[in-house]
Design an enzyme around this catalytic site. Sequence first.
Site, PDB file in Angstrom:
ATOM      1  N   PRO A  35       0.840  -1.214   0.000  1.00 36.98           N
ATOM      2  CA  PRO A  35       0.000   0.000   0.000  1.00 36.98           C
ATOM      3  C   PRO A  35       0.873   1.261   0.000  1.00 36.98           C
ATOM      4  O   PRO A  35       1.838   1.347   0.743  1.00 36.98           O
ATOM      5  CB  PRO A  35      -0.785  -0.102   1.309  1.00 36.98           C
ATOM      6  CG  PRO A  35      -0.655  -1.508   1.760  1.00 36.98           C
ATOM      7  CD  PRO A  35       0.606  -2.042   1.183  1.00 36.98           C
ATOM      8  N   GLU A  36       0.537   2.200  -0.872  1.00 38.85           N
ATOM      9  CA  GLU A  36       1.242   3.482  -0.932  1.00 38.85           C
ATOM     10  C   GLU A  36       0.272   4.565  -0.460  1.00 38.85           C
ATOM     11  O   GLU A  36      -0.819   4.262   0.014  1.00 38.85           O
ATOM     12  CB  GLU A  36       1.734   3.740  -2.368  1.00 38.85           C
ATOM     13  CG  GLU A  36       2.610   2.593  -2.900  1.00 38.85           C
ATOM     14  CD  GLU A  36       3.128   2.828  -4.316  1.00 38.85           C
ATOM     15  OE1 GLU A  36       3.303   3.990  -4.711  1.00 38.85           O
ATOM     16  OE2 GLU A  36       3.351   1.838  -5.034  1.00 38.85           O
ATOM     17  N   ARG A  50       1.855 -11.779   5.833  1.00 38.36           N
ATOM     18  CA  ARG A  50       3.320 -11.843   5.856  1.00 38.36           C
ATOM     19  C   ARG A  50       3.940 -11.196   7.093  1.00 38.36           C
ATOM     20  O   ARG A  50       5.145 -11.264   7.272  1.00 38.36           O
ATOM     21  CB  ARG A  50       3.890 -11.251   4.570  1.00 38.36           C
ATOM     22  CG  ARG A  50       3.458 -12.104   3.364  1.00 38.36           C
ATOM     23  CD  ARG A  50       4.135 -11.692   2.082  1.00 38.36           C
ATOM     24  NE  ARG A  50       5.586 -11.836   2.161  1.00 38.36           N
ATOM     25  CZ  ARG A  50       6.410 -11.437   1.193  1.00 38.36           C
ATOM     26  NH1 ARG A  50       5.933 -10.865   0.115  1.00 38.36           N
ATOM     27  NH2 ARG A  50       7.716 -11.596   1.323  1.00 38.36           N
TER      28      ARG A  50
END
Length: 278
Positions: free
Chosen positions: A2-3, A110
């Site tokens: 995500p940016e 993760r």
Amino acid sequence: MPELPEVETIRRQLAPHLEGRTIEAAEIRDWRWTRPADPGLIATELTGARVEKVGRAGKYLIWALDGDRHLLIHLRMTGALLFDPPEEPPHTRARFDLDKGHVLDYVDPRRFGTAHLLHGAPARDAYLAERLGAEPFTPEFTAANLRAQARGRTAPVKSFILDQRRIAGVGNIYADEALFRAGIHPLRPAGKLTPAQWERLRGAIEEALAAGIDAQGASIDDFRHVDGARGSFQDRFLIYGREGEPCVTCGRPIRKLYVGGRGTYVCEHCQPRPRVRR
Ligand SMILES: [Zn+2]
């Protein structure tokens, strides 16, 4: 990962659900999420806390809690926040029971995401100042500021704009989209851009980010909205991920190369490769 546009999308979706709500119980199941702080201590402190505001800085989501406490959440690779999921999702690392029977789950397959609880606005600001440079869409985000930071730097401009301490919130996708919009080759040394190129790039970064926010983010991997839905910006990429496809401007095939180890998409006609001086 995500940016800025993806985190901003989460912020906008989460704010109406979370602001004014009390965390009645917090359960943090993954010690890595809060390290080096003890997850049990953080959960105890969050229990009973009231969320006053959901903010954002760069890729950090910031929950302002009562008592001038600030929870800074970074989703990293695969973190997601799901509000009132129909059943508990797999890979739930933290669960928040909110008032009126609502639930918020932090999910992260993760486990690279982080959460830091900071006491007082000065501690929050110092933490962010160490990690984040100019924030797009604010008055500090100017071509002159970027150019001054890049002076004398030989690293590729793409690596420069990916550095969170230079520009907050831009990652691999939006860097490629912005450089294409600005007509600048990603390998051009940052210190060699002209003032006009910095002005174009500054505008292109904000245009690419705004397009991403407008499409509620890009879901090329695990990115999900707070209701589990996907963003749609991946259907609107001008250059990212389009290796071999025709450039939208000139029709020539888009190339993939690597800059600082990151997959990078470029049209070498619209973004001329810098000349190498021999
Ligand atoms: Zn082209």
